[in-house]
Design an enzyme around this catalytic site. Structure first.
Site, PDB file in Angstrom:
ATOM      1  N   HIS A 163     105.389 -28.314 -61.562  1.00  0.00           N
ATOM      2  CA  HIS A 163     106.346 -27.195 -61.507  1.00  0.00           C
ATOM      3  C   HIS A 163     106.918 -26.854 -62.878  1.00  0.00           C
ATOM      4  CE1 HIS A 163     106.694 -26.884 -57.066  1.00  0.00           C
ATOM      5  NE2 HIS A 163     106.152 -28.081 -57.165  1.00  0.00           N
ATOM      6  N   ASP A 371     111.216 -22.821 -69.352  1.00  0.00           N
ATOM      7  CA  ASP A 371     111.348 -23.026 -67.907  1.00  0.00           C
ATOM      8  C   ASP A 371     109.976 -22.848 -67.272  1.00  0.00           C
ATOM      9  OD1 ASP A 371     112.606 -23.383 -65.464  1.00  0.00           O
ATOM     10  OD2 ASP A 371     114.224 -21.975 -65.917  1.00  0.00           O
TER      11      ASP A 371
HETATM   12  C1  G6P Z   1     113.239 -29.002 -61.439  1.00  0.00           C
HETATM   13  C2  G6P Z   1     112.058 -29.890 -61.092  1.00  0.00           C
HETATM   14  C3  G6P Z   1     112.106 -30.293 -59.620  1.00  0.00           C
HETATM   15  C4  G6P Z   1     113.453 -30.905 -59.309  1.00  0.00           C
HETATM   16  C5  G6P Z   1     114.576 -29.928 -59.652  1.00  0.00           C
HETATM   17  C6  G6P Z   1     115.981 -30.486 -59.398  1.00  0.00           C
HETATM   18  O1  G6P Z   1     113.099 -27.764 -60.841  1.00  0.00           O
HETATM   19  O2  G6P Z   1     110.843 -29.245 -61.403  1.00  0.00           O
HETATM   20  O3  G6P Z   1     111.083 -31.212 -59.332  1.00  0.00           O
HETATM   21  O4  G6P Z   1     113.545 -31.298 -57.963  1.00  0.00           O
HETATM   22  O5  G6P Z   1     114.470 -29.587 -61.034  1.00  0.00           O
HETATM   23  O6  G6P Z   1     116.192 -31.639 -60.146  1.00  0.00           O
HETATM   24  P1  G6P Z   1     116.569 -33.030 -59.492  1.00  0.00           P
HETATM   25  O7  G6P Z   1     116.545 -34.004 -60.618  1.00  0.00           O
HETATM   26  O8  G6P Z   1     117.942 -32.832 -58.930  1.00  0.00           O
HETATM   27  O9  G6P Z   1     115.583 -33.323 -58.404  1.00  0.00           O
END
Ligand code: G6P
Length: 483
Positions: A163, A371
């Protein structure tokens, strides 16, 4: 008796949040928004299993199915959390993959934990996948899972989707365990990215570090063929559109504008509190516009929403302090009693309130330094059925390749950022409507269902595992011009 599925999604987080029930007990609810919430719209049409971490440490909780979606939690200890999630994933890979906008931290102990946790996820996936199932592994936390899973279960069809951006080879080469990490990811049959450049970077590195052969979107490694490609992720467009059109959300948007003092223009930013989001650059640009008298308090109001994130990681704590200091300085210098220059909110946000904010904004400012995609930009477009509102969007967000009718900007160029903000603020309604129509048209056929369908049908070219997939985007989004 373990229930097995023909489709298994493996992601660091489960698509669930725990909420305190009125009696104080813990209650699990589907997480709103984000990848997990959106993918759920698709997965409920098949008996898939989602393997992931439930948050917290210690034993994994017993979790109920969400409709037909089965949940397989993976437990993390406090040491796992530090070494795997806060350490290797979010202090080494996250900054490295985002152009090293903060220096990545390399710590040998974290690698051991990252490997061990990836193995745990792979074992859980191997357990719940039926023979010849498809397993779809998500994101940088689990880059070793495809390779580990292939060893455990050679019968599986394995997909991996990143992602976040994949960095240029010069940056990736800094990583001490670069070859192992790359080999782990290439254990998949199909490796998907947000942008084509990422696939080129990986092909180049696979040739250099692993002696692989690459041609077009295929890498041949150890006699096995790995396909790569770009599959830009999206949102549940129909869900955001319906939410933003609810009468109570429309009323709330009006109320918000009144609460902000009926300014002529409202600027809005919504970000996870992360140093990749360019919040400091944006505040500097806005502060200079106020200083130069090109923007006036009362006439214009900025709303900056930040959602708390990864708060135990050192880089994030420092960032919060810096942002709050700067907002305080700007308000102290340019605000008046009852009229702050910036309304700053650092809290988790309810989806309906977010939709109302999107509707209130005249200019949505999305200016990350780097991003993978940026789903906030897409949510804003989906919420604007009125066809108005300007989107200022960083060239360094994956979304910029699709939302070309936004006001695109290089957030590192402060003068350019200031000029673009002014241009967006002063744009004519006809110009805004034309831009919004084009962006909504694109989004209508590129929603989360279209994304999952594109990826999964490329992974499973036989169609054996994906016959249940909806044929097209959830619902066509009418463009403003046709309303
Ligand atoms: C980004 C990453 C995701 C992640 C999200 C939230 O978008 O690509 O994989 O879940 O951030 O971050 P966190 O550390 O709270 O899961």
């Amino acid at each position: 008796m373990v229930r097995q599925s023909s489709l298994v999604v493996v992601a660091n987080r489960l698509p669930l949040d725990d909420n305190a029930a009125p009696d104080g007990a813990c209650e699990w609810r589907r997480s709103p928004g984000g990848l997990s919430g959106a993918l759920h719209a698709i997965l409920q049409q098949t008996a898939a299993t989602w393997v992931g971490w439930a948050g917290g440490t210690g034993d994994a909780p017993q979790l109920p199915d969400i409709g037909s979606l089965r949940i397989r939690p993976v437990a993390l200890s406090e040491a796992d959390l530090r070494g795997y999630y806060e350490g290797f994933a979010n202090s080494t890979l996250w900054p490295l993959y985002h152009d090293a906008v903060q220096p990545p931290v390399f710590h040998r102990g974290w690698w051991e934990t990252y490997q061990a946790v990836n193995r745990r996820f792979a074992e859980a996936a191997a357990e719940v996948a039926e023979p010849r199932a498809a397993v779809w592994v998500q994101d940088y936390h689990l880059q070793l899972v495809p390779g580990l899973l292939r060893t455990l279960r050679p019968d599986l069809l394995i997909g991996f989707f990143l992602h976040v951006p994949f960095p240029p080879p010069e940056l990736f080469m800094q990583l001490p365990r670069r070859a192992e990490l790359l080999r782990g990811m290439l254990g998949a049959d199909l490796v998907g990215f947000q942008r084509p450049q990422a696939a080129h970077n990986v092909a180049q590195l696979a040739t250099k570090l692993l002696g692989a052969k690459s041609e077009d979107d295929q890498i041949t490694l150890d006699g096995r063929m790995v396909r790569t490609g770009a599959f830009p992720v999206s949102i549940d467009v129909a869900e955001m559109q319906a939410l933003a059109a609810r009468p109570e959300v429309v009323r709330r948007a009006r109320q918000l504008r009144a609460d902000l003092g009926q300014p002529r223009r409202v600027l809005l930013s919504v970000d996870r509190l992360d140093y990749t989001k360019g919040i400091e650059h944006r505040l500097t640009a806005y502060s200079e516009l106020l200083r130069d008298g090109r923007v006036k308090v009362r006439d214009t109001v900025m709303v900056q929403v930040t959602v708390p994130s990864r708060e135990r990681v050192e880089n994030y704590r420092g960032l919060r302090d810096r942002i709050e200091g700067e907002v305080g300085r700007i308000n102290g210098e340019y605000g008046r009693v009852g009229e702050p220059a910036i309304h700053y909110l650092n809290q988790p946000f309810d989806r309906a309130e977010l939709a109302a904010l999107y509707r209130t904004a005249d200019v949505m400012v999305v200016t990350p330094l780097r991003d993978g995609m940026n789903l906030v930009a897409k949510e804003f477009v989906a919420a604007r059925e009125d066809g108005l509102g300007a989107l200022v969007l960083s060239e360094f967000a994956g979304a910029a390749a699709e939302l070309e009718d936004a006001f695109l900007v290089n957030p590192h160029d402060l003068d350019g950022l200031k000029e673009t903000l002014l241009r967006a603020m002063d744009a004519q309604p006809a110009d805004l409507a034309a831009r919004m129509t084009a962006m909504r048209k694109h989004l209508a056929s590129h929603d989360i269902v279209a994304w999952a369908r594109h990826y999964l049908t490329t992974l499973d070219q036989s169609g054996r595992l994906t016959s249940w997939l909806p044929r097209q985007a959830r619902r066509q989004t009418p463009s403003p011009a046709s309303q």
